[in-house]
Enzyme design. Structure first.
Site, PDB file in Angstrom:
ATOM      1  N   CYS A   1       0.814  -1.224   0.000  1.00 21.25           N
ATOM      2  CA  CYS A   1       0.000   0.000   0.000  1.00 21.25           C
ATOM      3  C   CYS A   1       0.851   1.279   0.000  1.00 21.25           C
ATOM      4  O   CYS A   1       0.324   2.371  -0.210  1.00 21.25           O
ATOM      5  CB  CYS A   1      -0.951   0.004   1.185  1.00 21.25           C
ATOM      6  SG  CYS A   1      -1.801  -1.566   1.389  1.00 21.25           S
TER       7      CYS A   1
ATOM      8  N   HIS B   1      -3.355   6.471   2.889  1.00 23.88           N
ATOM      9  CA  HIS B   1      -3.837   5.202   2.359  1.00 23.88           C
ATOM     10  C   HIS B   1      -5.209   4.902   2.963  1.00 23.88           C
ATOM     11  O   HIS B   1      -5.408   5.018   4.167  1.00 23.88           O
ATOM     12  CB  HIS B   1      -2.829   4.095   2.705  1.00 23.88           C
ATOM     13  CG  HIS B   1      -3.343   2.730   2.463  1.00 23.88           C
ATOM     14  ND1 HIS B   1      -3.954   2.377   1.283  1.00 23.88           N
ATOM     15  CD2 HIS B   1      -3.356   1.622   3.250  1.00 23.88           C
ATOM     16  CE1 HIS B   1      -4.316   1.112   1.351  1.00 23.88           C
ATOM     17  NE2 HIS B   1      -3.966   0.634   2.531  1.00 23.88           N
TER      18      HIS B   1
ATOM     19  N   ASN C   1     -10.266  -0.812   0.219  1.00 28.68           N
ATOM     20  CA  ASN C   1      -8.813  -0.679   0.275  1.00 28.68           C
ATOM     21  C   ASN C   1      -8.236  -1.187  -1.046  1.00 28.68           C
ATOM     22  O   ASN C   1      -8.314  -2.378  -1.337  1.00 28.68           O
ATOM     23  CB  ASN C   1      -8.321  -1.509   1.464  1.00 28.68           C
ATOM     24  CG  ASN C   1      -6.807  -1.526   1.607  1.00 28.68           C
ATOM     25  OD1 ASN C   1      -6.081  -1.142   0.696  1.00 28.68           O
ATOM     26  ND2 ASN C   1      -6.351  -2.007   2.746  1.00 28.68           N
TER      27      ASN C   1
HETATM   28  N1  ACO Z   1     -18.533  -9.709   9.186  1.00 25.35           N
HETATM   29  C1  ACO Z   1     -18.996 -10.088  10.377  1.00 25.35           C
HETATM   30  N2  ACO Z   1     -18.203 -10.516  11.367  1.00 25.35           N
HETATM   31  C2  ACO Z   1     -16.878 -10.543  11.127  1.00 25.35           C
HETATM   32  C3  ACO Z   1     -16.330 -10.156   9.898  1.00 25.35           C
HETATM   33  C4  ACO Z   1     -17.220  -9.731   8.905  1.00 25.35           C
HETATM   34  N3  ACO Z   1     -16.802  -9.323   7.679  1.00 25.35           N
HETATM   35  N4  ACO Z   1     -14.991 -10.298   9.967  1.00 25.35           N
HETATM   36  C5  ACO Z   1     -14.711 -10.764  11.188  1.00 25.35           C
HETATM   37  N5  ACO Z   1     -15.839 -10.904  11.893  1.00 25.35           N
HETATM   38  C6  ACO Z   1     -16.011 -11.375  13.258  1.00 25.35           C
HETATM   39  C7  ACO Z   1     -14.887 -12.300  13.695  1.00 25.35           C
HETATM   40  O1  ACO Z   1     -15.129 -13.612  13.272  1.00 25.35           O
HETATM   41  C8  ACO Z   1     -14.950 -12.138  15.174  1.00 25.35           C
HETATM   42  O2  ACO Z   1     -16.011 -12.927  15.675  1.00 25.35           O
HETATM   43  P1  ACO Z   1     -15.830 -13.708  17.072  1.00 25.35           P
HETATM   44  O3  ACO Z   1     -15.631 -12.626  18.091  1.00 25.35           O
HETATM   45  O4  ACO Z   1     -17.128 -14.427  17.179  1.00 25.35           O
HETATM   46  O5  ACO Z   1     -14.636 -14.571  16.892  1.00 25.35           O
HETATM   47  C9  ACO Z   1     -15.336 -10.672  15.366  1.00 25.35           C
HETATM   48  O6  ACO Z   1     -15.928 -10.258  14.133  1.00 25.35           O
HETATM   49  C10 ACO Z   1     -14.166  -9.774  15.665  1.00 25.35           C
HETATM   50  O7  ACO Z   1     -13.127 -10.112  14.757  1.00 25.35           O
HETATM   51  P2  ACO Z   1     -11.815  -9.274  14.676  1.00 25.35           P
HETATM   52  O8  ACO Z   1     -10.918  -9.793  13.607  1.00 25.35           O
HETATM   53  O9  ACO Z   1     -11.264  -9.169  16.069  1.00 25.35           O
HETATM   54  O10 ACO Z   1     -12.414  -7.923  14.169  1.00 25.35           O
HETATM   55  P3  ACO Z   1     -11.941  -6.465  14.500  1.00 25.35           P
HETATM   56  O11 ACO Z   1     -12.899  -5.851  15.409  1.00 25.35           O
HETATM   57  O12 ACO Z   1     -10.490  -6.412  14.810  1.00 25.35           O
HETATM   58  O13 ACO Z   1     -12.155  -5.809  13.057  1.00 25.35           O
HETATM   59  C11 ACO Z   1     -10.793  -5.114  11.221  1.00 25.35           C
HETATM   60  C12 ACO Z   1     -11.441  -6.298  11.936  1.00 25.35           C
HETATM   61  C13 ACO Z   1     -11.890  -4.199  10.731  1.00 25.35           C
HETATM   62  C14 ACO Z   1      -9.961  -5.586  10.049  1.00 25.35           C
HETATM   63  C15 ACO Z   1      -9.928  -4.404  12.266  1.00 25.35           C
HETATM   64  O14 ACO Z   1      -8.969  -5.282  12.818  1.00 25.35           O
HETATM   65  C16 ACO Z   1      -9.221  -3.228  11.737  1.00 25.35           C
HETATM   66  O15 ACO Z   1      -9.793  -2.170  11.629  1.00 25.35           O
HETATM   67  N6  ACO Z   1      -7.949  -3.380  11.356  1.00 25.35           N
HETATM   68  C17 ACO Z   1      -7.196  -2.308  10.780  1.00 25.35           C
HETATM   69  C18 ACO Z   1      -6.389  -2.732   9.689  1.00 25.35           C
HETATM   70  C19 ACO Z   1      -7.055  -2.889   8.370  1.00 25.35           C
HETATM   71  O16 ACO Z   1      -7.966  -2.175   8.009  1.00 25.35           O
HETATM   72  N7  ACO Z   1      -6.481  -3.793   7.652  1.00 25.35           N
HETATM   73  C20 ACO Z   1      -6.860  -4.019   6.310  1.00 25.35           C
HETATM   74  C21 ACO Z   1      -5.897  -3.559   5.344  1.00 25.35           C
HETATM   75  S1  ACO Z   1      -4.233  -3.783   5.647  1.00 25.35           S
HETATM   76  C22 ACO Z   1      -3.533  -2.414   5.031  1.00 25.35           C
HETATM   77  O17 ACO Z   1      -3.979  -1.844   4.104  1.00 25.35           O
HETATM   78  C23 ACO Z   1      -2.307  -1.925   5.660  1.00 25.35           C
END
Ligand code: ACO
Length: 316
Positions: A114, A239, A269
């Site tokens: 990215c 980004h 993204n």
């Molecule tokens: N829909 C519904 N539920 C979901 C989804 C989805 N698409 N994805 C995951 N879940 C569930 C998981 O299974 C988990 O359920 P559980 O608690 O029953 O096990 C729950 O949601 C929480 O999962 P996490 O992975 O802990 O979700 P989190 O709250 O961390 O959100 C996210 C995930 C949005 C990716 C978050 O970690 C984040 O904002 N990360 C930032 C980084 C990012 O955006 N990365 C992507 C690009 S990388 C880059 O460009 C550098």
């Protein structure tokens, strides 16, 4: 020491819109989950007639047209991508042959995920400043839809396809600064070619922590090197991974939210394409005008990061 400025931009967006509701028909997710955690409401995927190369070519053509230059003025051609159509020929070579750019120019791809577009700008600057060439074409382009595991709801909802491009030119203007960095490792973010090349491995919380610390660090570096702060630039183009990352940074830096552009609601993204797509939108909707200063910050797989403080000079 010569610097570079932006002369023209372009973008190419695939025709197929994929909404959060569309994805909810494929995996166990919802518009509510995706939009509240990421700010993403839709993304674009290539259809059967579109490829990464075709997007890169269209964005590049528009950027050259917008710059007011001829294709023969381009002295370096760099594509930032991690999802090119072929390992070889490179995406940059496909752009060169289709747009009939000159043969006596450096033409190659860069993979810094990215951060790739900003790595490309800085590499192009170095090459221009050490040669007699004046202008470079830098493209960020991804077809991430072909790398997604559409059974994995934790990653397939985040990404989209697209391309953005810029023509940059050398200038004696001193108002330019850049910062590049990397912390190599696979623990936080990785993709292929392991057992399942389509599977993006990501520790979302660790990515969040990395991103929210590295964006302010890049902005601080740019300020130290250039003397210009967020309040001095027209826009900060980060980004577009996740709305919550940008909002967190705005709060932490006590910055003006109006300065930070966001368009992940429409594109998701798009990795290396995300910064140049946002840049082109801002130029074409009149938010960035000739002579304006802007900051751009990329962060992503590698891990890598990059920042640039650069002037949008406009058409030659
Ligand atoms: N829909 C519904 N539920 C979901 C989804 C989805 N698409 N994805 C995951 N879940 C569930 C998981 O299974 C988990 O359920 P559980 O608690 O029953 O096990 C729950 O949601 C929480 O999962 P996490 O992975 O802990 O979700 P989190 O709250 O961390 O959100 C996210 C995930 C949005 C990716 C978050 O970690 C984040 O904002 N990360 C930032 C980084 C990012 O955006 N990365 C992507 C690009 S990388 C880059 O460009 C550098």
């Amino acid at each position: 020491m010569k610097n570079v400025e932006i002369l023209g931009t372009g973008r190419a967006i695939p025709s197929k819109v994929v909404t959060n509701d569309d994805l909810a028909k494929i995996v166990d997710t919802s518009d509510e989950w995706i939009s509240t955690r990421t700010g993403i409401r839709q993304r674009y995927f290539c259809d059967e007639n579109e490829t990464a190369d075709s997007l890169a070519i269209e964005a590049a053509k528009k950027a050259i047209e917008a710059s007011g230059l001829s294709k023969d003025d381009i002295g370096v051609c760099i594509c930032a991508t991690l999802s090119g159509d072929y390992a070889t020929p490179s995406m940059a070579c496909m752009v060169q042959s289709t747009l009939q750019l000159r043969e006596d120019i450096a033409t190659f791809d860069v993979n810094a995920a990215c951060s790739g577009f900003l790595y490309g700008i800085e590499i192009a600057r170095g090459m221009l400043c050490c040669s007699g060439e004046k202008y470079a074409l830098v493209i960020g382009c991804e077809q991430l839809s072909k790398l997604l595991d559409m059974n994995d709801r934790s990653t397939c909802v985040l990404f989209g396809d697209g391309a953005g491009a810029a023509v940059i030119g050398v200038t004696d203007d001193a108002t330019y600064a850049s910062t590049l960095g990397a912390r190599g490792g696979q623990e936080i973010l990785a993709n292929g070619p392991g057992p399942d090349p389509s599977n993006i491995q990501m520790d979302g919380k660790a990515v969040f922590k990395f991103a929210t610390s590295i964006i302010p660090k890049c902005i601080d570096e740019l300020q130290k090197k250039s003397g210009f702060a967020v309040s001095d630039v027209s826009k900060v183009v980060c980004h577009q991974a996740n709305e919550r990352i940008i909002d967190f940074v705005i709060r932490r830096m006590k910055a003006d939210p109006e300065k930070f552009y966001k368009n992940m609601d429409r594109y998701g993204n798009t990795s290396a394409a995300s910064v140049p797509i946002a840049l082109d939108e801002l130029v074409r909707n009149g938010s960035i005008k000739d002579g304006d200063l802007l900051m751009m910050v990329g962060f992503g797989g590698g891990l890598t990061w990059a920042g640039a403080l650069i002037r949008y000079a406009g058409k030659k």
